[in-house]
Design a protein around this motif. Structure first.
Motif, PDB file in Angstrom:
ATOM      1  N   GLY A 196      16.335  -3.695 -30.923  1.00 42.77           N
ATOM      2  CA  GLY A 196      17.671  -4.234 -30.725  1.00 42.77           C
ATOM      3  C   GLY A 196      18.640  -3.833 -31.813  1.00 42.77           C
ATOM      4  N   THR A 197      19.914  -3.830 -31.456  1.00 42.61           N
ATOM      5  CA  THR A 197      20.978  -3.540 -32.407  1.00 42.61           C
ATOM      6  C   THR A 197      22.111  -4.531 -32.167  1.00 42.61           C
ATOM      7  OG1 THR A 197      22.404  -1.784 -33.312  1.00 42.61           O
ATOM      8  CG2 THR A 197      22.077  -1.776 -30.925  1.00 42.61           C
ATOM      9  N   GLN A 198      22.643  -5.069 -33.258  1.00 44.03           N
ATOM     10  CA  GLN A 198      23.661  -6.116 -33.147  1.00 44.03           C
ATOM     11  C   GLN A 198      25.023  -5.505 -32.886  1.00 44.03           C
ATOM     12  OE1 GLN A 198      23.413  -9.686 -33.496  1.00 44.03           O
ATOM     13  NE2 GLN A 198      25.532  -9.562 -32.757  1.00 44.03           N
ATOM     14  N   VAL A 199      25.713  -6.066 -31.909  1.00 39.71           N
ATOM     15  CA  VAL A 199      27.109  -5.726 -31.641  1.00 39.71           C
ATOM     16  C   VAL A 199      27.925  -7.006 -31.776  1.00 39.71           C
ATOM     17  CG1 VAL A 199      28.765  -4.980 -29.896  1.00 39.71           C
ATOM     18  CG2 VAL A 199      26.569  -3.793 -30.131  1.00 39.71           C
ATOM     19  N   THR A 200      28.930  -6.964 -32.639  1.00 40.11           N
ATOM     20  CA  THR A 200      29.794  -8.117 -32.850  1.00 40.11           C
ATOM     21  C   THR A 200      31.231  -7.703 -32.602  1.00 40.11           C
ATOM     22  OG1 THR A 200      28.280  -9.021 -34.508  1.00 40.11           O
ATOM     23  CG2 THR A 200      30.515  -9.906 -34.460  1.00 40.11           C
ATOM     24  N   VAL A 201      31.892  -8.412 -31.707  1.00 38.29           N
ATOM     25  CA  VAL A 201      33.280  -8.115 -31.365  1.00 38.29           C
ATOM     26  C   VAL A 201      34.139  -9.281 -31.829  1.00 38.29           C
ATOM     27  CG1 VAL A 201      34.891  -7.484 -29.552  1.00 38.29           C
ATOM     28  CG2 VAL A 201      32.476  -6.836 -29.350  1.00 38.29           C
ATOM     29  N   SER A 202      35.046  -8.992 -32.739  1.00 41.10           N
ATOM     30  CA  SER A 202      35.918 -10.045 -33.280  1.00 41.10           C
ATOM     31  C   SER A 202      37.213 -10.131 -32.481  1.00 41.10           C
ATOM     32  CB  SER A 202      36.229  -9.757 -34.747  1.00 41.10           C
ATOM     33  OG  SER A 202      36.949  -8.543 -34.873  1.00 41.10           O
ATOM     34  N   THR A 207      29.664  -9.774 -27.575  1.00 37.29           N
ATOM     35  CA  THR A 207      28.860  -9.962 -28.779  1.00 37.29           C
ATOM     36  C   THR A 207      27.439 -10.362 -28.412  1.00 37.29           C
ATOM     37  OG1 THR A 207      30.760 -10.551 -30.163  1.00 37.29           O
ATOM     38  CG2 THR A 207      28.596 -11.339 -30.873  1.00 37.29           C
ATOM     39  N   ALA A 208      26.475  -9.606 -28.898  1.00 41.49           N
ATOM     40  CA  ALA A 208      25.069  -9.842 -28.559  1.00 41.49           C
ATOM     41  C   ALA A 208      24.206  -8.839 -29.308  1.00 41.49           C
ATOM     42  CB  ALA A 208      24.848  -9.674 -27.053  1.00 41.49           C
ATOM     43  N   VAL A 209      22.906  -9.072 -29.236  1.00 37.76           N
ATOM     44  CA  VAL A 209      21.951  -8.038 -29.624  1.00 37.76           C
ATOM     45  C   VAL A 209      21.666  -7.212 -28.377  1.00 37.76           C
ATOM     46  CG1 VAL A 209      19.662  -7.529 -30.518  1.00 37.76           C
ATOM     47  CG2 VAL A 209      20.944  -9.480 -31.421  1.00 37.76           C
ATOM     48  N   TYR A 210      21.810  -5.911 -28.510  1.00 34.30           N
ATOM     49  CA  TYR A 210      21.611  -5.005 -27.381  1.00 34.30           C
ATOM     50  C   TYR A 210      20.253  -4.316 -27.512  1.00 34.30           C
ATOM     51  CZ  TYR A 210      26.371  -5.615 -25.764  1.00 34.30           C
ATOM     52  OH  TYR A 210      27.528  -6.149 -25.258  1.00 34.30           O
ATOM     53  N   TYR A 211      19.526  -4.315 -26.402  1.00 40.27           N
ATOM     54  CA  TYR A 211      18.185  -3.756 -26.364  1.00 40.27           C
ATOM     55  C   TYR A 211      18.112  -2.607 -25.360  1.00 40.27           C
ATOM     56  CZ  TYR A 211      16.885  -8.177 -28.581  1.00 40.27           C
ATOM     57  OH  TYR A 211      16.788  -9.258 -29.422  1.00 40.27           O
ATOM     58  N   CYS A 212      17.398  -1.608 -25.755  1.00 45.55           N
ATOM     59  CA  CYS A 212      17.061  -0.497 -24.869  1.00 45.55           C
ATOM     60  C   CYS A 212      15.664  -0.763 -24.306  1.00 45.55           C
ATOM     61  CB  CYS A 212      17.072   0.800 -25.689  1.00 45.55           C
ATOM     62  SG  CYS A 212      16.518   2.254 -24.834  1.00 45.55           S
ATOM     63  N   ALA A 213      15.462  -0.426 -23.026  1.00 47.93           N
ATOM     64  CA  ALA A 213      14.169  -0.649 -22.389  1.00 47.93           C
ATOM     65  C   ALA A 213      13.824   0.530 -21.501  1.00 47.93           C
ATOM     66  CB  ALA A 213      14.205  -1.937 -21.570  1.00 47.93           C
ATOM     67  N   ALA A 214      12.514   0.741 -21.307  1.00 51.15           N
ATOM     68  CA  ALA A 214      12.064   1.873 -20.514  1.00 51.15           C
ATOM     69  C   ALA A 214      10.972   1.479 -19.528  1.00 51.15           C
ATOM     70  CB  ALA A 214      11.542   2.984 -21.426  1.00 51.15           C
ATOM     71  N   ASP A 215      11.059   2.054 -18.360  1.00 46.07           N
ATOM     72  CA  ASP A 215       9.972   2.091 -17.387  1.00 46.07           C
ATOM     73  C   ASP A 215       9.511   3.539 -17.383  1.00 46.07           C
ATOM     74  OD1 ASP A 215      10.092   2.367 -13.783  1.00 46.07           O
ATOM     75  OD2 ASP A 215       8.347   2.174 -15.096  1.00 46.07           O
ATOM     76  N   PRO A 216       8.510   3.876 -18.180  1.00 38.54           N
ATOM     77  CA  PRO A 216       8.188   5.292 -18.431  1.00 38.54           C
ATOM     78  C   PRO A 216       7.721   6.059 -17.201  1.00 38.54           C
ATOM     79  CG  PRO A 216       7.177   3.874 -20.078  1.00 38.54           C
ATOM     80  CD  PRO A 216       7.689   2.988 -18.997  1.00 38.54           C
ATOM     81  N   GLN A 217       7.177   5.379 -16.242  1.00 35.86           N
ATOM     82  CA  GLN A 217       6.700   6.083 -15.060  1.00 35.86           C
ATOM     83  C   GLN A 217       7.780   6.231 -13.995  1.00 35.86           C
ATOM     84  OE1 GLN A 217       3.193   3.886 -13.931  1.00 35.86           O
ATOM     85  NE2 GLN A 217       1.951   4.905 -15.482  1.00 35.86           N
ATOM     86  N   GLY A 218       8.909   5.581 -14.230  1.00 35.90           N
ATOM     87  CA  GLY A 218      10.007   5.725 -13.286  1.00 35.90           C
ATOM     88  C   GLY A 218       9.710   5.203 -11.902  1.00 35.90           C
ATOM     89  N   ILE A 219       8.825   4.212 -11.815  1.00 36.98           N
ATOM     90  CA  ILE A 219       8.456   3.717 -10.485  1.00 36.98           C
ATOM     91  C   ILE A 219       9.356   2.580 -10.032  1.00 36.98           C
ATOM     92  CG2 ILE A 219       6.064   4.429 -10.707  1.00 36.98           C
ATOM     93  CD1 ILE A 219       5.343   1.569 -11.458  1.00 36.98           C
ATOM     94  N   ARG A 220      10.276   2.186 -10.915  1.00 38.87           N
ATOM     95  CA  ARG A 220      11.229   1.136 -10.567  1.00 38.87           C
ATOM     96  C   ARG A 220      12.644   1.649 -10.840  1.00 38.87           C
ATOM     97  NH1 ARG A 220       7.036  -0.900 -13.488  1.00 38.87           N
ATOM     98  NH2 ARG A 220       5.662  -2.353 -12.419  1.00 38.87           N
ATOM     99  N   PRO A 221      13.098   2.621 -10.098  1.00 41.37           N
ATOM    100  CA  PRO A 221      14.358   3.293 -10.405  1.00 41.37           C
ATOM    101  C   PRO A 221      15.599   2.424 -10.238  1.00 41.37           C
ATOM    102  CG  PRO A 221      13.541   4.008  -8.286  1.00 41.37           C
ATOM    103  CD  PRO A 221      12.443   3.187  -8.913  1.00 41.37           C
ATOM    104  N   LEU A 222      15.447   1.284  -9.566  1.00 41.75           N
ATOM    105  CA  LEU A 222      16.602   0.421  -9.342  1.00 41.75           C
ATOM    106  C   LEU A 222      16.509  -0.880 -10.146  1.00 41.75           C
ATOM    107  CD1 LEU A 222      16.900   0.804  -5.466  1.00 41.75           C
ATOM    108  CD2 LEU A 222      18.001   2.168  -7.246  1.00 41.75           C
ATOM    109  N   ALA A 223      15.585  -0.927 -11.088  1.00 42.40           N
ATOM    110  CA  ALA A 223      15.275  -2.183 -11.775  1.00 42.40           C
ATOM    111  C   ALA A 223      16.414  -2.695 -12.640  1.00 42.40           C
ATOM    112  CB  ALA A 223      14.036  -2.001 -12.632  1.00 42.40           C
TER     113      ALA A 223
END
Length: 124
Positions: free
Chosen positions: A117-123, A89-105
């Motif tokens: 963000g989008t809320q995910v709740t697990v009962s 259960t959490a707020v889930y966020y998507c993130a981007a490194d648009p230049q792809g210079i940190r491929p292992l980040a």
């Protein structure tokens, strides 16, 4: 700046599944390093999964249950979440490194652009 819009969150029972989507702007989506992070109440934001030209990686807590994937034709990254637990259960966020210079980040500072963000709740 890349615009990111998450969707697919909701309420699910333990053991269930959800698929999160994140639609991104931009013409060079295929080179983006993309990550999913989450923040549970009272906790710090934490890494969940990432995908880049270097492959994928996952937090130990979700390995074997979550799968990150991307569709470059649709400028979209997904997070398939199976065998969900209340501790997911959490707020889930998507993130981007648009230049792809940190491929292992796997840390938030490596990503310059974030969704709302989008809320995910697990009962239980």
């Amino acid at each position: 700046q890349v615009q990111l819009v998450e969707s697919g969150g909701g309420l699910v029972q333990a053991g269930g599944s959800l698929r999160l989507s994140c639609a991104a702007s931009g013409r060079t989506f295929s080179v983006y390093t993309l990550g999913w992070f989450r923040r549970a109440p009272g906790k710090e934001r934490e890494f969940v999964a990432r995908i880049s030209w270097a492959g994928t990686s996952y937090a130990d807590s979700v390995k074997g249950r979550f799968t990150i994937s991307r569709d470059n034709a649709k400028n979209t990254v997904y997070l398939q979440m199976n065998s969900l637990k209340p501790e997911d259960t959490a707020v889930y966020y998507c993130a981007a490194d648009p230049q792809g210079i940190r491929p292992l980040a796997t840390t938030p500072p490596a990503y310059s652009d974030w969704g709302q963000g989008t809320q995910v709740t697990v009962s239980s």
